[in-house]
Design a protein around this motif. Sequence first.
Motif, short mmCIF file in Angstrom:
data_model
loop_
_atom_site.label_atom_id
_atom_site.label_comp_id
_atom_site.label_asym_id
_atom_site.label_seq_id
_atom_site.Cartn_x
_atom_site.Cartn_y
_atom_site.Cartn_z
N ALA A 17 0.84 -1.19 0.00
CA ALA A 17 0.00 0.00 0.00
C ALA A 17 0.88 1.24 0.00
O ALA A 17 1.96 1.26 0.59
CB ALA A 17 -0.91 -0.01 1.21
N ASP A 21 -2.90 5.49 -2.15
CA ASP A 21 -4.06 4.60 -2.06
C ASP A 21 -5.08 5.08 -1.03
O ASP A 21 -6.19 4.54 -0.97
CB ASP A 21 -3.62 3.18 -1.67
N ASP A 24 -8.60 5.86 -2.31
CA ASP A 24 -9.34 4.65 -2.70
C ASP A 24 -9.81 3.88 -1.47
O ASP A 24 -10.95 3.42 -1.39
CB ASP A 24 -8.48 3.74 -3.58
N PHE A 25 -8.91 3.71 -0.49
CA PHE A 25 -9.28 2.98 0.72
C PHE A 25 -10.43 3.68 1.44
O PHE A 25 -11.39 3.04 1.87
CB PHE A 25 -8.08 2.83 1.66
N ALA A 57 -2.42 -3.16 -1.11
CA ALA A 57 -3.57 -2.80 -1.92
C ALA A 57 -3.93 -4.03 -2.76
O ALA A 57 -3.04 -4.70 -3.28
CB ALA A 57 -3.23 -1.63 -2.85
N VAL A 64 -7.41 -0.26 -7.75
CA VAL A 64 -7.41 -0.64 -6.34
C VAL A 64 -8.85 -0.98 -5.97
O VAL A 64 -9.74 -0.14 -6.06
CB VAL A 64 -6.87 0.49 -5.45
N MET A 67 -8.16 -3.69 0.31
CA MET A 67 -6.93 -3.71 1.09
C MET A 67 -6.91 -4.99 1.90
O MET A 67 -7.95 -5.48 2.35
CB MET A 67 -6.89 -2.50 2.03
#
Length: 171
Positions: A17, A21, A24-25, A57, A64, A67
């Motif tokens: 990760a 990211d 996106d997370f 990721a 992505v 996770m």
Amino acid sequence: MSANPELVGARVRLRPARIEDVADFERILATDAVARWWRWDDVEGDLTAPGDEIHFAIVADGRVVGMIQAVEENTPDYRHAGVDVFLDPAWHGRGLGTDAVRTLVRWLIAERGHHRLTIDPDARNAAAIACYTKVGFEPVGVLRRYWFDRHDGVWSDALLMDLIVPEPTSS
């Protein structure tokens, strides 16, 4: 964030990760289907802080989509690792979560030397439990009133599951 390798599964890629990211997370964590079961209050801080967690990721079709992390206990007499995962609901039902868990499990056993892995989904999360069972995790007990479920406003149970690497057999 560490210099962990990229891991390649049958359907997903797990790459370390990155700070890029976080958006996106956070987007995925905000979806109802994920927020129902997951809390991650400081994504950026946790990704950049040194610690025992290894974050990857989950990448599918160049995007992505989730996770997955491992938390290692490296005390010699208690050595094992725990696993946590979330996947964008738009990608549910395609086997990507199972492939991501299986890929991380293989690495934790073969490369990191773990003989025991644990995972602790909410006891009501049937989809997660089915995913982990497909990979080889087995229920070992219920962690009563384990986590505070902000959605329902109650303390909720988790199902403790583990995966044990079989002892080598002597011939």
